[in-house]
Design an enzyme around this catalytic site. Structure first.
Site, PDB file in Angstrom:
ATOM      1  N   ASP A  89      -6.830   2.023  -7.267  1.00 40.28           N
ATOM      2  CA  ASP A  89      -5.847   2.391  -8.156  1.00 40.28           C
ATOM      3  C   ASP A  89      -5.743   3.749  -8.580  1.00 40.28           C
ATOM      4  O   ASP A  89      -5.216   4.606  -8.325  1.00 40.28           O
ATOM      5  CB  ASP A  89      -5.351   1.358  -9.336  1.00 40.28           C
ATOM      6  CG  ASP A  89      -6.660   0.816 -10.206  1.00 40.28           C
ATOM      7  OD1 ASP A  89      -7.824   1.345  -9.742  1.00 40.28           O
ATOM      8  OD2 ASP A  89      -6.629   0.280 -11.343  1.00 40.28           O
ATOM      9  N   LYS A 135     -12.045  -2.372  -5.067  1.00 37.36           N
ATOM     10  CA  LYS A 135     -11.412  -2.950  -6.345  1.00 37.36           C
ATOM     11  C   LYS A 135     -12.593  -3.844  -6.713  1.00 37.36           C
ATOM     12  O   LYS A 135     -12.269  -5.229  -7.055  1.00 37.36           O
ATOM     13  CB  LYS A 135     -10.046  -3.607  -5.925  1.00 37.36           C
ATOM     14  CG  LYS A 135      -9.430  -4.157  -7.124  1.00 37.36           C
ATOM     15  CD  LYS A 135      -8.799  -3.013  -7.968  1.00 37.36           C
ATOM     16  CE  LYS A 135      -8.196  -3.659  -9.217  1.00 37.36           C
ATOM     17  NZ  LYS A 135      -7.592  -2.357 -10.003  1.00 37.36           N
ATOM     18  N   ASP A 184      -0.786   6.180   4.019  1.00 33.75           N
ATOM     19  CA  ASP A 184       0.644   6.655   4.024  1.00 33.75           C
ATOM     20  C   ASP A 184       0.802   7.572   2.849  1.00 33.75           C
ATOM     21  O   ASP A 184       1.505   8.639   2.922  1.00 33.75           O
ATOM     22  CB  ASP A 184       1.473   5.455   3.702  1.00 33.75           C
ATOM     23  CG  ASP A 184       2.051   5.048   4.895  1.00 33.75           C
ATOM     24  OD1 ASP A 184       1.457   5.003   6.446  1.00 33.75           O
ATOM     25  OD2 ASP A 184       3.328   4.697   5.028  1.00 33.75           O
ATOM     26  N   ASP A 225      -4.454   1.105   4.715  1.00 33.71           N
ATOM     27  CA  ASP A 225      -3.229   1.257   5.209  1.00 33.71           C
ATOM     28  C   ASP A 225      -2.238   1.878   4.266  1.00 33.71           C
ATOM     29  O   ASP A 225      -1.594   2.832   4.494  1.00 33.71           O
ATOM     30  CB  ASP A 225      -2.492  -0.117   5.381  1.00 33.71           C
ATOM     31  CG  ASP A 225      -1.123  -0.200   5.687  1.00 33.71           C
ATOM     32  OD1 ASP A 225      -0.875   0.495   6.746  1.00 33.71           O
ATOM     33  OD2 ASP A 225      -0.373  -0.969   5.261  1.00 33.71           O
ATOM     34  N   TYR A 269      -5.759  -8.668   6.979  1.00 37.13           N
ATOM     35  CA  TYR A 269      -5.104  -8.496   8.004  1.00 37.13           C
ATOM     36  C   TYR A 269      -5.260  -9.620   9.036  1.00 37.13           C
ATOM     37  O   TYR A 269      -4.391  -9.955   9.856  1.00 37.13           O
ATOM     38  CB  TYR A 269      -4.988  -7.248   8.739  1.00 37.13           C
ATOM     39  CG  TYR A 269      -4.178  -6.185   8.223  1.00 37.13           C
ATOM     40  CD1 TYR A 269      -4.011  -5.966   6.846  1.00 37.13           C
ATOM     41  CD2 TYR A 269      -3.250  -5.543   9.252  1.00 37.13           C
ATOM     42  CE1 TYR A 269      -3.321  -4.846   6.415  1.00 37.13           C
ATOM     43  CE2 TYR A 269      -2.443  -4.256   8.720  1.00 37.13           C
ATOM     44  CZ  TYR A 269      -2.503  -4.186   7.435  1.00 37.13           C
ATOM     45  OH  TYR A 269      -1.664  -3.138   6.966  1.00 37.13           O
TER      46      TYR A 269
END
Ligand code: IPM
Ligand code: MG
Length: 363
Positions: free
Chosen positions: A224, A192, A252, A248, A141
């Site tokens: 994942d 990851k 959600d 983020d 970001y």
């Protein structure tokens, strides 16, 4: 002692949901002896229209001098064509980074009354209680260089940089371990590391930090797989810690376990527990101004603010119980409505919370 709170309603449904949180705040001041000074400021598209930028200096200065900021939502289609550095989202990102609130706490809990509103089977989600700890002021970001430009060959290209140094990882890891120590004592670090160097460093530093928290059981999961596990069997998780972008996305995803993204609050804290508090949902331009938005995530964000930045535990608990009481009466906004419950608008839901607070004060 009187605390200072800055209120930033923002755009879209922001002003509507904030009005309900402010009603609850007034009731806490009147009936529960809460002492706060309240200021208001502009942010996002509203600030852009009024001042030419999404984060006016006055707003940032007020935010830095407040004990806590309560934030509504920002953004809307009318500002999507503004130059990127003027977009409402940049206002929020500037506020996060300007306040130094690197630790974003996103609790995902399911109210028993809303188990049937979840997209998943009741037995998969009932009793769910996860805390997602998202790094908020670093990673892709904010990493430099970043640009959208044209190469020498005339073709357009975009660049973003995923960068973390070990101090940034260590401080968020400590927040997550400490949170885990105070609850189920299990921490899942999501990365990851099979592909990314930043994740390899993330894992090393999290493992090093674990030595400071011997009572917490640590596991690692690739992002994942974590996304899959959150849907397959979410109750396996206690606290999860992850980077800015993975957090983020996963938050959600996890919000849907709780029935509605309209129910989930968040807290973003700096080293001194000053904080920025916001519902995790966005500005929902499609329903803005219609009086149907769910104000409860903002009300619950106010409860987190009272607890984490003001140390007002009693007010926080009363406010959370008032939300529960409104749900127990069968009141639901459209996003959490189900057969057999009463569908109400934003204002009626806020009134029900205030009425429950008034009853609690009288009892
Ligand atoms: C969130 C939001 C923000 C983010 C946007 C509005 C910039 O999606 O708080 O999760 O990506 O962090
Ligand atoms: Mg998001």
């Amino acid at each position: 002692m009187s605390h200072k709170i800055l209120i930033l309603s923002g755009d879209g449904i922001g002003p509507e949901i904030m009005a309900e949180a402010e009603k609850a705040l007034s009731m806490l001041i009147q009936e529960f002896g809460l002492r706060v000074e309240i200021e208001h400021g502009l942010v996002g598209g509203a600030a852009l229209d009024a001042t030419g930028g999404p984060l006016p200096e006055t707003t940032l200065a007020l935010a830095r001098s407040a004990d806590a900021v309560l934030f509504g939502a920002i953004g809307g289609p009318q500002w999507d064509t503004a130059p990127r550095e003027l977009r409402p989202e940049r206002g929020l990102l500037g506020l996060r980074s300007g306040m130094g609130v690197f630790a974003n706490l996103r609790p995902v809990q399911i109210f028993p009354e809303l188990v049937s509103a979840s997209a998943l089977k009741p037995e998969v989600v009932s009793g769910l209680d996860i805390l997602i700890v998202r790094e908020l002021t670093g990673g892709i970001y904010f990493g430099q260089p970043r640009e959208l430009t044209r190469g020498a060959d005339g073709r357009r290209f975009g660049v973003n940089t995923l960068r973390y140094n070990e101090d940034e990882i260590r401080r968020i890891a400590r927040v997550a371990f400490a949170a885990a120590r105070g609850r189920g004592r299990r921490l899942c670090s999501v990365d990851k590391a099979n592909v990314l160097e930043t994740s390899e460093l993330w894992r090393q530093v999290v493992v090093e930090t674990a030595a400071e928290f011997p009572e917490v059981q640590l596991e690692h999961m690739y992002v994942d797989n974590a996304a899959m596990q959150l849907v397959r069997s979410p109750k396996q998780f206690d606290v999860m810690v992850t980077d800015n972008m993975f957090g983020d996305i996963l938050s959600d995803l996890a919000s849907m376990l709780s029935g509605s993204i309209g129910m989930l609050p968040s807290a973003s804290l700096d080293e001194r527990r000053r904080g920025l508090y916001e519902p995790i949902h966005g500005s929902a331009p499609d329903i803005a101004g219609r009086g149907v938005a769910n104000p409860l995530a903002t009300v619950l964000s106010l409860a987190l603010l009272l607890r984490h930045s003001l140390g007002e535990q009693v007010c926080a608990v009363f406010l959370e119980q008032a939300v529960r009481a409104a749900l127990q009466q069968g009141l639901r906004t459209a996003d959490i409505h189900s057969p057999g419950t009463t569908c109400v608008g934003t204002g009626a839901m806020g009134d029900a919370v205030v009425a429950a607070l008034r009853r609690a004060a009288a009892a």
